[in-house]
Design an enzyme around this catalytic site. Structure first.
Site, short mmCIF file in Angstrom:
data_model
loop_
_atom_site.label_atom_id
_atom_site.label_comp_id
_atom_site.label_asym_id
_atom_site.label_seq_id
_atom_site.Cartn_x
_atom_site.Cartn_y
_atom_site.Cartn_z
N ARG A 263 0.84 -1.20 0.00
CA ARG A 263 0.00 0.00 0.00
C ARG A 263 0.87 1.24 0.00
O ARG A 263 1.84 1.32 0.75
CB ARG A 263 -0.92 0.02 1.23
CG ARG A 263 -1.87 -1.17 1.24
CD ARG A 263 -2.83 -1.12 2.39
NE ARG A 263 -3.64 -2.35 2.38
CZ ARG A 263 -4.57 -2.65 3.27
NH1 ARG A 263 -4.83 -1.79 4.25
NH2 ARG A 263 -5.24 -3.77 3.19
N ARG A 278 2.41 0.78 10.23
CA ARG A 278 1.96 1.23 8.90
C ARG A 278 3.13 1.17 7.93
O ARG A 278 3.96 2.06 7.89
CB ARG A 278 1.40 2.65 9.01
CG ARG A 278 0.68 3.14 7.75
CD ARG A 278 0.13 4.54 7.93
NE ARG A 278 -0.82 4.62 9.03
CZ ARG A 278 -2.12 4.34 8.92
NH1 ARG A 278 -2.62 4.02 7.76
NH2 ARG A 278 -2.91 4.41 9.97
N GLU A 350 -6.22 -1.51 15.73
CA GLU A 350 -6.83 -2.37 14.72
C GLU A 350 -5.86 -3.44 14.21
O GLU A 350 -4.73 -3.14 13.83
CB GLU A 350 -7.31 -1.51 13.55
CG GLU A 350 -7.91 -2.34 12.43
CD GLU A 350 -8.26 -1.50 11.19
OE1 GLU A 350 -8.39 -0.27 11.33
OE2 GLU A 350 -8.38 -2.10 10.11
N SER A 353 -10.14 -6.37 10.14
CA SER A 353 -11.35 -5.68 9.74
C SER A 353 -12.18 -6.68 8.97
O SER A 353 -11.72 -7.22 7.96
CB SER A 353 -10.96 -4.48 8.86
OG SER A 353 -12.04 -3.62 8.68
N ARG A 392 1.30 -6.63 12.51
CA ARG A 392 0.73 -6.06 13.73
C ARG A 392 0.61 -7.11 14.82
O ARG A 392 0.70 -6.80 16.01
CB ARG A 392 -0.62 -5.40 13.44
CG ARG A 392 -0.46 -4.13 12.60
CD ARG A 392 -1.76 -3.39 12.41
NE ARG A 392 -1.54 -2.18 11.62
CZ ARG A 392 -2.47 -1.26 11.36
NH1 ARG A 392 -3.70 -1.41 11.83
NH2 ARG A 392 -2.18 -0.20 10.65
#
Length: 428
Positions: A263, A278, A350, A353, A392
RNA sequence: GGAGGGAUGGCCGAGUGGCCGAUGGCGGCGGUCUUGAAAACCGCUGUACGGGGAACCGUACCGGGGGUUCGAAUCCCUCUCCCUCCGCCA
């Protein structure tokens, strides 16, 4: 994509529901109404002209069969052909404009989604495990990892720039252990079929799941090719059945895959600049389900539970949050976020999801099914969820199981994947 | 990268310019026959869009796009994918 028929017949209702998402729609109500009106008008004209053309052609054919001359009919039809071509040109422009609009309209929130604008309006639905009671100040993973010699940001930056990392030794092995643990759990216990998909996909594939055309800036594109690095395995897994009509008796289909995810993180400058949270490249084990419409919300609950189970087995504290309308992703009708406890930040972060996109992606990717293998083809519902974001998870393991001396206890369930090792210790 | 072959309905497979949305077969559905089933026989059997209250009517679709023609599944160009051979390669 929202059902275009619904969009036409109940535009006011649909619009009101879309506005609950809060974000400004980059499509105008009036434009949609106008495009739909003009589209139908042009279709009627084109079809009428084609009908006349066909009648004339049949007449010519009939005359020729009788050995008669029909050339006196040519001119009129030639003119008609030119007229049709012009009308079709206009219709094509209208259709293109309409398609562009439709592809940029987000999904409708489900009735059970709480109304709201920000993360403040999300609703916590459950909480599991207690944050570890550490009798020393917890270190952040970006301090723990490098001190253990298993994580290196500086060398990664030299090779690839910011937002990349290198895992070494036990760090690399722990990442691999997490991937294998998750895949085994989902494939062997939760009934998912393990898949290894392509990591590069075409633009049309990303349009199927909703990343394109609106979010191209978030993706990495291969220069001179119509290929993008996958931002999530949701893309290839959901598109596995693109343009297919499935036998309803085989549903639900459940897939799991490990892939790296890429990403660009455009627009997130300044956010999470330190550490693994991130990155431009990260590992993820993904869960995807393809279901009949009437079972998709039950399947969303069980998919979310499948993802939560990973954290429970690892012994990591988490909470599960139902996203409000304003926090919902573009393609989703309903989403649960699973958030893991990070001691260094003293908050839940988070890590998964889980979404039901209903027929939104199915319509874009043209994935249908027939009940009992017969009857009319209907769109399936597609669901996806992280099971889990591996990087994560590694962060959560390091931070939650750290000890005063900087060592990290390896969770029981990972030890078989770590050659029986129980602890990762700093080099002497 | 080079040379050649191919893509037709749920599937197989005909069709080289005009009653072709497309022969035939398989599969599926309905019926006749049968105590029941099979076999045999008969009939039906795509999708999308537009119009209409509806019955229904119209238009499009033979891998995608473009062209030739009064008219294209059929002729031409182009792209994609699959197969065979050569080259290169983990």
């Amino acid at each position: 994509m929202i059902d275009p028929v619904l969009l036409r017949d109940r535009l006011e209702d649909v619009w009101a529901r879309l506005l609950t998402r809060g974000a400004a729609l980059d499509v105008s109500y009036e434009t949609l109404v106008d495009l739909d009106r003009r589209r139908r008008q042009f279709i009627r004209q084109v079809e009428e002209q084609k009908h006349q053309q066909r009648l004339a052609s049949d007449e010519i054919a009939a005359l020729k069969r009788q050995g008669l001359d029909a050339s006196h009919l040519f001119d009129a039809n030639r003119g008609r052909s030119r007229h049709i071509k012009a009308l079709e040109g206009e219709l094509d422009l209208i259709e293109q404009a309409r398609a562009r609009q439709l592809l940029r309209i987000p999904n409708l929130p489900h009735a059970s989604v709480p109304l709201g604008r920000t993360v403040e309006d999300n609703r916590e639905v459950r909480r599991h495990g207690d944050p570890p009671a550490l009798d020393f100040p917890p270190k952040a993973h970006w301090d723990l990892g490098p001190a253990l010699g298993i994580l290196d940001f500086e060398r990664a930056a030299r090779m690839s720039g910011t937002r990349f990392s290198v895992l070494m030794g036990d760090g690399a092995r722990l990442e691999r252990a997490l991937i294998n643990f998750m895949l085994d759990l989902h494939a062997r216990e939760h009934g998912y079929t393990e898949v290894e998909p392509p990591f590069l996909v075409k633009g049309a594939t990303l349009e199927g799941t909703g990343q394109l055309p609106k979010f191209e800036a978030d993706l990495f594109r291969i220069a001179d090719w119509d290929l993008f690095l996958v931002p999530t395995a949701e893309v290839p897994l959901t598109n596995l059945h693109r343009d297919e009509i499935l036998d309803g008796r085989t549903l639900p289909l459940r897939y799991t895959a490990y892939t790296p995810c890429f990403r660009s993180e455009a627009g997130s400058h300044g956010a999470d600049v330190r550490g693994l949270i991130r990155q431009h490249q990260f590992d993820k084990v993904e869960l995807v389900k393809i279901t009949a419409p009437d079972q998709s919300y039950d399947e969303l609950e069980s998919l979310t539970r499948d993802a939560e189970r990973v954290l429970e087995l690892l012994g990591l504290p988490y909470r599960t949050v139902l996203l409000c309308t304003g926090d919902l992703g573009f393609a989703s009708s309903k989403t649960y976020d699973i958030e893991v406890w990070l001691p260094s930040q003293r908050l839940y972060r988070e890590i998964s999801s889980c979404s039901n996109t209903e027929a939104f992606q199915a319509r874009r990717a043209n994935i249908r099914f027939r009940r009992d293998g017969t009857g009319k083809a209907e769109f399936v519902h597609t669901l996806n969820g992280s099971g889990l974001a591996v990087g994560r998870t590694l962060v959560a393991v390091l931070e939650n199981f750290q000890q005063r001396d900087g060592s990290v206890v390896i969770p029981d369930v990972l030890r078989p994947f770590m050659g029986g090792r129980e602890i990762i210790e700093p080099p002497r």
